[in-house]
Write a protein that holds these residues in place. Sequence first.
Motif, PDB file in Angstrom:
ATOM      1  N   GLU A 124      25.729 -16.549  39.500  1.00 18.03           N
ATOM      2  CA  GLU A 124      24.689 -16.847  40.420  1.00 18.03           C
ATOM      3  C   GLU A 124      24.852 -17.993  41.554  1.00 18.03           C
ATOM      4  O   GLU A 124      25.570 -18.841  41.040  1.00 18.03           O
ATOM      5  CB  GLU A 124      23.275 -16.966  39.903  1.00 18.03           C
ATOM      6  N   ARG A 185      18.055  -4.511  43.696  1.00 16.46           N
ATOM      7  CA  ARG A 185      17.321  -5.369  44.170  1.00 16.46           C
ATOM      8  C   ARG A 185      17.200  -6.652  43.180  1.00 16.46           C
ATOM      9  O   ARG A 185      17.159  -7.666  43.644  1.00 16.46           O
ATOM     10  CB  ARG A 185      15.839  -5.037  44.542  1.00 16.46           C
ATOM     11  N   VAL A 186      17.069  -6.414  42.025  1.00 17.70           N
ATOM     12  CA  VAL A 186      17.070  -7.545  40.935  1.00 17.70           C
ATOM     13  C   VAL A 186      18.368  -8.271  40.959  1.00 17.70           C
ATOM     14  O   VAL A 186      18.231  -9.529  40.897  1.00 17.70           O
ATOM     15  CB  VAL A 186      16.757  -6.953  39.698  1.00 17.70           C
ATOM     16  N   LEU A 188      20.250  -8.765  43.524  1.00 11.75           N
ATOM     17  CA  LEU A 188      20.253  -9.405  44.745  1.00 11.75           C
ATOM     18  C   LEU A 188      19.162 -10.613  44.885  1.00 11.75           C
ATOM     19  O   LEU A 188      19.491 -11.764  45.325  1.00 11.75           O
ATOM     20  CB  LEU A 188      20.000  -8.637  46.038  1.00 11.75           C
ATOM     21  N   ASP A 189      18.324 -10.305  44.303  1.00 12.07           N
ATOM     22  CA  ASP A 189      17.122 -11.323  43.961  1.00 12.07           C
ATOM     23  C   ASP A 189      17.528 -12.624  43.124  1.00 12.07           C
ATOM     24  O   ASP A 189      16.963 -13.794  43.415  1.00 12.07           O
ATOM     25  CB  ASP A 189      15.710 -10.779  43.546  1.00 12.07           C
ATOM     26  N   ARG A 190      18.301 -12.043  42.419  1.00 13.18           N
ATOM     27  CA  ARG A 190      18.798 -13.033  41.289  1.00 13.18           C
ATOM     28  C   ARG A 190      20.212 -14.041  41.811  1.00 13.18           C
ATOM     29  O   ARG A 190      20.689 -14.857  41.457  1.00 13.18           O
ATOM     30  CB  ARG A 190      19.573 -12.663  40.117  1.00 13.18           C
ATOM     31  N   HIS A 191      20.449 -13.557  43.242  1.00  9.71           N
ATOM     32  CA  HIS A 191      21.248 -14.390  43.928  1.00  9.71           C
ATOM     33  C   HIS A 191      22.918 -14.081  43.420  1.00  9.71           C
ATOM     34  O   HIS A 191      23.454 -15.087  43.403  1.00  9.71           O
ATOM     35  CB  HIS A 191      20.974 -15.646  44.280  1.00  9.71           C
ATOM     36  N   LEU A 196      25.775 -10.626  47.058  1.00 10.42           N
ATOM     37  CA  LEU A 196      25.612 -11.204  48.353  1.00 10.42           C
ATOM     38  C   LEU A 196      26.603 -11.208  49.365  1.00 10.42           C
ATOM     39  O   LEU A 196      26.580 -10.992  50.438  1.00 10.42           O
ATOM     40  CB  LEU A 196      24.993 -12.394  48.085  1.00 10.42           C
ATOM     41  N   GLU A 219      18.612   0.826  43.217  1.00  6.87           N
ATOM     42  CA  GLU A 219      18.622   0.800  41.678  1.00  6.87           C
ATOM     43  C   GLU A 219      19.676   1.881  40.949  1.00  6.87           C
ATOM     44  O   GLU A 219      20.040   2.837  41.607  1.00  6.87           O
ATOM     45  CB  GLU A 219      17.095   1.391  41.239  1.00  6.87           C
TER      46      GLU A 219
END
Length: 332
Positions: A124, A185-186, A188-191, A196, A219
Amino acid sequence: MTTIDDVARAAGVSVSTVSYALSGKRPISASTRERIEQAVRELGYRPHAGARALASQRTNVLALMAPLRVDVNVGVIMQFVTGVVTRARDFEHDVLLLTQDDHAGVERVAAGSMVDAVIMMDVEAEDPRLPILRRQRQPAVLIGLPRDASGLSCVDLDFEAVARTAVDHLVGLGHRRVALIGSPRVVLDRHTTYALRMVNGFRAETERLGVEAVFEPCESSHAGAVAALDRVLDRLPGVTGLVVHNEVALPAVLAGLRERGIEVPRDMSVVAVCPQDVATGQPQQLTAVDIPAARIGAVAVEMVMSRLDDGQTPESRLLAPELTVRETTAAL
Protein backbone atom coordinates in the motif's frame (compact mmCIF):
# COMPACT_ATOMS: atom_id res chain seq x y z
CA MET A 1 30.39 -40.13 9.80
CA THR A 2 33.12 -37.93 8.41
CA THR A 3 33.76 -34.76 10.41
CA ILE A 4 35.50 -31.48 9.67
CA ASP A 5 38.38 -32.73 11.87
CA ASP A 6 38.84 -35.68 9.48
CA VAL A 7 39.03 -33.29 6.53
CA ALA A 8 41.56 -31.08 8.34
CA ARG A 9 43.82 -34.08 9.12
CA ALA A 10 43.62 -35.40 5.57
CA ALA A 11 44.47 -31.98 4.10
CA GLY A 12 47.18 -31.26 6.68
CA VAL A 13 45.58 -27.99 7.82
CA SER A 14 43.73 -26.67 10.85
CA VAL A 15 40.00 -27.05 11.35
CA SER A 16 39.60 -23.27 11.11
CA THR A 17 41.32 -23.26 7.70
CA VAL A 18 38.88 -25.88 6.45
CA SER A 19 36.01 -23.80 7.80
CA TYR A 20 37.27 -20.65 6.08
CA ALA A 21 37.77 -22.51 2.80
CA LEU A 22 34.22 -23.92 2.86
CA SER A 23 32.55 -20.68 3.93
CA GLY A 24 34.66 -18.35 1.79
CA LYS A 25 34.94 -15.93 4.70
CA ARG A 26 38.74 -15.60 4.36
CA PRO A 27 41.08 -15.91 1.39
CA ILE A 28 42.84 -19.28 1.18
CA SER A 29 45.76 -20.04 -1.14
CA ALA A 30 44.94 -22.02 -4.25
CA SER A 31 47.12 -24.98 -3.26
CA THR A 32 45.59 -25.21 0.22
CA ARG A 33 42.08 -24.91 -1.15
CA GLU A 34 42.81 -27.68 -3.65
CA ARG A 35 44.01 -30.02 -0.87
CA ILE A 36 40.92 -29.28 1.19
CA GLU A 37 38.55 -29.82 -1.75
CA GLN A 38 40.30 -33.09 -2.59
CA ALA A 39 39.94 -34.29 1.00
CA VAL A 40 36.25 -33.31 0.99
CA ARG A 41 35.67 -35.31 -2.19
CA GLU A 42 37.62 -38.37 -1.09
CA LEU A 43 36.06 -38.50 2.38
CA GLY A 44 32.55 -37.60 1.18
CA TYR A 45 32.28 -34.83 3.76
CA ARG A 46 28.99 -32.92 3.95
CA PRO A 47 28.78 -29.96 6.32
CA HIS A 48 25.93 -30.25 8.83
CA ALA A 49 23.16 -27.85 7.81
CA GLY A 50 22.55 -26.68 11.37
CA ALA A 51 26.24 -26.05 11.98
CA ARG A 52 26.48 -24.20 8.69
CA ALA A 53 23.60 -21.95 9.65
CA LEU A 54 25.05 -21.35 13.11
CA ALA A 55 28.46 -20.47 11.74
CA SER A 56 27.12 -18.15 9.08
CA GLN A 57 24.24 -16.75 11.15
CA ARG A 58 22.00 -17.70 8.25
CA THR A 59 18.80 -19.72 8.33
CA ASN A 60 18.63 -20.26 4.55
CA VAL A 61 14.96 -19.30 4.78
CA LEU A 62 13.20 -16.31 3.19
CA ALA A 63 9.85 -15.04 4.43
CA LEU A 64 7.25 -14.19 1.79
CA MET A 65 4.30 -12.09 2.95
CA ALA A 66 1.43 -12.75 0.54
CA PRO A 67 -1.87 -11.90 2.28
CA LEU A 68 -4.72 -13.96 0.85
CA ARG A 69 -7.50 -11.42 1.23
CA VAL A 70 -10.98 -12.02 -0.14
CA ASP A 71 -10.40 -9.43 -2.89
CA VAL A 72 -7.21 -10.92 -4.34
CA ASN A 73 -6.87 -13.31 -7.26
CA VAL A 74 -5.31 -16.33 -5.60
CA GLY A 75 -4.29 -17.82 -8.96
CA VAL A 76 -2.21 -14.78 -9.85
CA ILE A 77 -0.80 -14.53 -6.31
CA MET A 78 0.41 -18.12 -6.60
CA GLN A 79 2.27 -17.25 -9.80
CA PHE A 80 4.27 -14.71 -7.79
CA VAL A 81 4.79 -17.32 -5.06
CA THR A 82 5.99 -19.86 -7.61
CA GLY A 83 8.52 -17.37 -8.97
CA VAL A 84 9.85 -16.69 -5.48
CA VAL A 85 10.03 -20.34 -4.42
CA THR A 86 11.63 -21.54 -7.65
CA ARG A 87 14.34 -18.86 -7.67
CA ALA A 88 14.99 -19.24 -3.93
CA ARG A 89 15.74 -22.91 -4.55
CA ASP A 90 18.56 -21.86 -6.88
CA PHE A 91 20.12 -20.06 -3.91
CA GLU A 92 19.54 -23.07 -1.60
CA HIS A 93 16.88 -21.18 0.36
CA ASP A 94 13.46 -22.32 1.50
CA VAL A 95 10.47 -19.98 1.69
CA LEU A 96 8.24 -19.38 4.70
CA LEU A 97 4.87 -18.25 3.33
CA LEU A 98 2.85 -15.84 5.50
CA THR A 99 -0.70 -15.54 4.18
CA GLN A 100 -2.44 -13.80 7.08
CA ASP A 101 -3.31 -10.12 6.84
CA ASP A 102 -1.34 -9.64 10.06
CA HIS A 103 1.03 -6.71 10.40
CA ALA A 104 2.75 -8.34 13.36
CA GLY A 105 3.61 -11.49 11.40
CA VAL A 106 6.76 -10.05 9.89
CA GLU A 107 7.86 -8.80 13.29
CA ARG A 108 7.49 -12.26 14.79
CA VAL A 109 9.54 -14.05 12.17
CA ALA A 110 12.23 -11.38 11.94
CA ALA A 111 12.61 -10.75 15.66
CA GLY A 112 12.95 -14.48 16.25
CA SER A 113 15.74 -14.78 13.65
CA MET A 114 13.64 -17.31 11.76
CA VAL A 115 14.50 -15.90 8.32
CA ASP A 116 17.36 -14.22 6.50
CA ALA A 117 15.21 -11.69 4.66
CA VAL A 118 11.63 -10.70 3.92
CA ILE A 119 9.79 -10.33 0.60
CA MET A 120 6.45 -8.52 0.90
CA MET A 121 3.56 -8.34 -1.56
CA ASP A 122 0.32 -6.33 -1.82
CA VAL A 123 2.03 -3.06 -0.96
CA GLU A 124 0.00 0.00 0.00
CA ALA A 125 1.05 3.63 -0.51
CA GLU A 126 1.33 4.21 3.26
CA ASP A 127 1.80 0.59 4.23
CA PRO A 128 1.69 0.05 8.02
CA ARG A 129 4.14 -2.85 7.69
CA LEU A 130 6.98 -0.66 6.43
CA PRO A 131 8.05 0.77 9.82
CA ILE A 132 8.26 -2.81 11.10
CA LEU A 133 10.49 -3.83 8.19
CA ARG A 134 12.76 -0.84 8.69
CA ARG A 135 13.31 -1.80 12.34
CA GLN A 136 14.48 -5.31 11.53
CA ARG A 137 18.08 -6.28 10.83
CA GLN A 138 17.02 -8.48 7.91
CA PRO A 139 16.85 -6.82 4.48
CA ALA A 140 13.46 -6.51 2.81
CA VAL A 141 12.30 -6.41 -0.80
CA LEU A 142 8.82 -5.21 -1.71
CA ILE A 143 6.87 -6.47 -4.69
CA GLY A 144 5.20 -3.11 -5.13
CA LEU A 145 6.08 0.55 -4.82
CA PRO A 146 5.04 2.52 -1.72
CA ARG A 147 5.09 6.29 -1.57
CA ASP A 148 8.28 6.22 0.53
CA ALA A 149 10.57 3.27 -0.16
CA SER A 150 13.61 4.58 1.72
CA GLY A 151 15.74 1.78 3.16
CA LEU A 152 13.85 -0.89 1.23
CA SER A 153 14.30 -2.50 -2.18
CA CYS A 154 11.30 -2.62 -4.54
CA VAL A 155 10.43 -4.45 -7.73
CA ASP A 156 7.24 -4.34 -9.74
CA LEU A 157 5.76 -3.99 -13.19
CA ASP A 158 5.63 -0.34 -14.26
CA PHE A 159 1.85 -0.04 -14.17
CA GLU A 160 1.79 3.59 -15.27
CA ALA A 161 3.71 2.52 -18.37
CA VAL A 162 1.31 -0.43 -18.75
CA ALA A 163 -1.63 1.97 -18.93
CA ARG A 164 0.17 4.19 -21.42
CA THR A 165 1.00 1.18 -23.59
CA ALA A 166 -2.61 -0.03 -23.64
CA VAL A 167 -4.02 3.44 -24.37
CA ASP A 168 -1.42 4.17 -27.06
CA HIS A 169 -2.26 0.89 -28.81
CA LEU A 170 -5.98 1.68 -28.90
CA VAL A 171 -5.53 5.30 -29.94
CA GLY A 172 -3.06 4.19 -32.61
CA LEU A 173 -5.86 2.06 -34.07
CA GLY A 174 -8.12 5.11 -34.26
CA HIS A 175 -10.16 4.72 -31.07
CA ARG A 176 -11.15 8.08 -29.56
CA ARG A 177 -13.41 6.87 -26.74
CA VAL A 178 -11.70 4.45 -24.37
CA ALA A 179 -12.47 3.08 -20.93
CA LEU A 180 -10.65 1.30 -18.13
CA ILE A 181 -12.35 -1.38 -16.04
CA GLY A 182 -10.03 -1.76 -13.09
CA SER A 183 -9.51 -3.11 -9.61
CA PRO A 184 -12.22 -3.45 -6.94
CA ARG A 185 -13.09 -0.35 -4.93
CA VAL A 186 -11.74 -1.92 -1.74
CA VAL A 187 -8.32 -2.34 -3.36
CA LEU A 188 -8.31 1.30 -4.44
CA ASP A 189 -9.54 2.49 -1.06
CA ARG A 190 -6.72 0.57 0.58
CA HIS A 191 -4.36 2.58 -1.66
CA THR A 192 -2.79 -0.55 -3.10
CA THR A 193 -0.21 1.03 -5.33
CA TYR A 194 -0.31 -1.16 -8.44
CA ALA A 195 -4.02 -0.34 -8.87
CA LEU A 196 -3.53 3.38 -8.26
CA ARG A 197 -0.60 3.58 -10.66
CA MET A 198 -2.66 1.89 -13.36
CA VAL A 199 -5.48 4.42 -12.96
CA ASN A 200 -3.08 7.38 -12.81
CA GLY A 201 -1.31 6.24 -15.97
CA PHE A 202 -4.60 5.75 -17.81
CA ARG A 203 -5.93 9.17 -16.88
CA ALA A 204 -2.68 10.95 -17.67
CA GLU A 205 -2.27 9.31 -21.07
CA THR A 206 -5.85 9.77 -22.24
CA GLU A 207 -5.69 13.42 -21.20
CA ARG A 208 -2.37 13.88 -22.99
CA LEU A 209 -3.77 12.38 -26.19
CA GLY A 210 -7.04 14.28 -25.95
CA VAL A 211 -9.35 11.28 -26.08
CA GLU A 212 -12.59 10.80 -24.15
CA ALA A 213 -12.13 8.37 -21.32
CA VAL A 214 -13.77 6.93 -18.21
CA PHE A 215 -12.54 4.70 -15.43
CA GLU A 216 -14.75 2.29 -13.52
CA PRO A 217 -13.67 0.18 -10.53
CA CYS A 218 -14.95 -3.37 -10.72
CA GLU A 219 -15.76 -5.96 -8.09
CA SER A 220 -14.06 -9.29 -8.75
CA SER A 221 -17.25 -11.19 -9.57
CA HIS A 222 -19.57 -11.85 -12.49
CA ALA A 223 -22.16 -9.41 -11.16
CA GLY A 224 -19.50 -6.81 -10.48
CA ALA A 225 -18.12 -7.11 -14.00
CA VAL A 226 -21.56 -6.76 -15.60
CA ALA A 227 -22.34 -3.71 -13.46
CA ALA A 228 -19.00 -2.06 -14.30
CA LEU A 229 -19.52 -2.71 -18.02
CA ASP A 230 -23.00 -1.18 -17.88
CA ARG A 231 -21.63 1.91 -16.12
CA VAL A 232 -18.99 2.31 -18.83
CA LEU A 233 -21.58 2.05 -21.61
CA ASP A 234 -23.87 4.52 -19.84
CA ARG A 235 -21.15 7.06 -19.07
CA LEU A 236 -19.37 6.92 -22.42
CA PRO A 237 -21.79 6.24 -25.29
CA GLY A 238 -19.96 5.17 -28.43
CA VAL A 239 -16.96 3.75 -26.52
CA THR A 240 -14.93 1.49 -28.82
CA GLY A 241 -11.78 0.77 -26.82
CA LEU A 242 -11.70 -1.08 -23.50
CA VAL A 243 -8.81 -1.83 -21.13
CA VAL A 244 -9.54 -4.47 -18.48
CA HIS A 245 -7.27 -4.71 -15.44
CA ASN A 246 -9.14 -7.28 -13.37
CA GLU A 247 -8.37 -10.93 -14.10
CA VAL A 248 -11.33 -12.33 -12.17
CA ALA A 249 -13.85 -10.07 -13.88
CA LEU A 250 -12.34 -10.42 -17.36
CA PRO A 251 -14.38 -13.45 -18.57
CA ALA A 252 -17.62 -11.83 -17.38
CA VAL A 253 -16.76 -8.57 -19.17
CA LEU A 254 -16.25 -10.47 -22.43
CA ALA A 255 -19.48 -12.42 -21.89
CA GLY A 256 -21.33 -9.18 -21.09
CA LEU A 257 -20.19 -7.65 -24.37
CA ARG A 258 -21.46 -10.68 -26.29
CA GLU A 259 -24.82 -10.62 -24.47
CA ARG A 260 -25.26 -6.96 -25.44
CA GLY A 261 -24.55 -7.73 -29.10
CA ILE A 262 -21.21 -5.94 -28.99
CA GLU A 263 -18.77 -7.92 -31.09
CA VAL A 264 -15.06 -7.97 -30.32
CA PRO A 265 -13.14 -6.52 -32.11
CA ARG A 266 -15.64 -5.28 -34.72
CA ASP A 267 -17.52 -3.06 -32.24
CA MET A 268 -15.15 -3.02 -29.27
CA SER A 269 -11.39 -3.50 -29.12
CA VAL A 270 -10.27 -5.04 -25.82
CA VAL A 271 -6.83 -4.93 -24.19
CA ALA A 272 -6.38 -7.03 -21.06
CA VAL A 273 -3.76 -6.46 -18.37
CA CYS A 274 -3.14 -9.93 -16.98
CA PRO A 275 -0.74 -12.89 -16.94
CA GLN A 276 -0.20 -14.48 -20.31
CA ASP A 277 -2.02 -17.71 -19.46
CA VAL A 278 -5.14 -15.73 -18.56
CA ALA A 279 -5.02 -13.84 -21.88
CA THR A 280 -4.67 -16.99 -23.94
CA GLY A 281 -7.20 -18.98 -21.93
CA GLN A 282 -10.24 -16.98 -23.07
CA PRO A 283 -12.55 -17.94 -25.95
CA GLN A 284 -10.88 -15.17 -27.95
CA GLN A 285 -7.11 -14.75 -27.79
CA LEU A 286 -6.74 -11.40 -26.03
CA THR A 287 -4.47 -8.56 -26.94
CA ALA A 288 -2.76 -8.12 -23.59
CA VAL A 289 -0.07 -6.48 -21.54
CA ASP A 290 1.52 -9.32 -19.62
CA ILE A 291 1.84 -9.30 -15.84
CA PRO A 292 5.00 -11.42 -15.53
CA ALA A 293 4.27 -12.57 -12.00
CA ALA A 294 6.78 -15.43 -11.84
CA ARG A 295 9.53 -13.24 -13.28
CA ILE A 296 8.83 -10.48 -10.76
CA GLY A 297 8.99 -13.02 -7.94
CA ALA A 298 12.32 -14.30 -9.23
CA VAL A 299 13.75 -10.79 -9.47
CA ALA A 300 12.65 -10.11 -5.88
CA VAL A 301 14.71 -13.12 -4.74
CA GLU A 302 17.73 -12.00 -6.76
CA MET A 303 17.52 -8.54 -5.21
CA VAL A 304 17.25 -9.87 -1.68
CA MET A 305 20.19 -12.24 -2.21
CA SER A 306 22.26 -9.31 -3.50
CA ARG A 307 21.43 -7.50 -0.29
CA LEU A 308 22.48 -10.54 1.77
CA ASP A 309 25.57 -11.66 -0.12
CA ASP A 310 26.97 -8.51 -1.68
CA GLY A 311 25.75 -5.75 0.61
CA GLN A 312 23.81 -4.23 -2.27
CA THR A 313 22.18 -0.93 -1.31
CA PRO A 314 18.38 -0.66 -1.56
CA GLU A 315 17.08 0.01 -5.06
CA SER A 316 13.80 0.20 -6.95
CA ARG A 317 13.34 -1.67 -10.22
CA LEU A 318 10.30 -1.31 -12.48
CA LEU A 319 9.89 -3.82 -15.31
CA ALA A 320 8.89 -2.44 -18.70
CA PRO A 321 5.52 -3.61 -20.08
CA GLU A 322 5.26 -6.02 -23.00
CA LEU A 323 2.19 -5.87 -25.25
CA THR A 324 1.18 -8.87 -27.33
CA VAL A 325 -1.33 -8.05 -30.07
CA ARG A 326 -3.85 -10.80 -30.73
CA GLU A 327 -7.36 -10.94 -32.16
CA THR A 328 -9.31 -8.67 -29.79
CA THR A 329 -8.10 -5.32 -31.12
CA ALA A 330 -8.62 -3.84 -34.58
CA ALA A 331 -8.51 -0.48 -36.35
CA LEU A 332 -11.72 1.50 -36.64
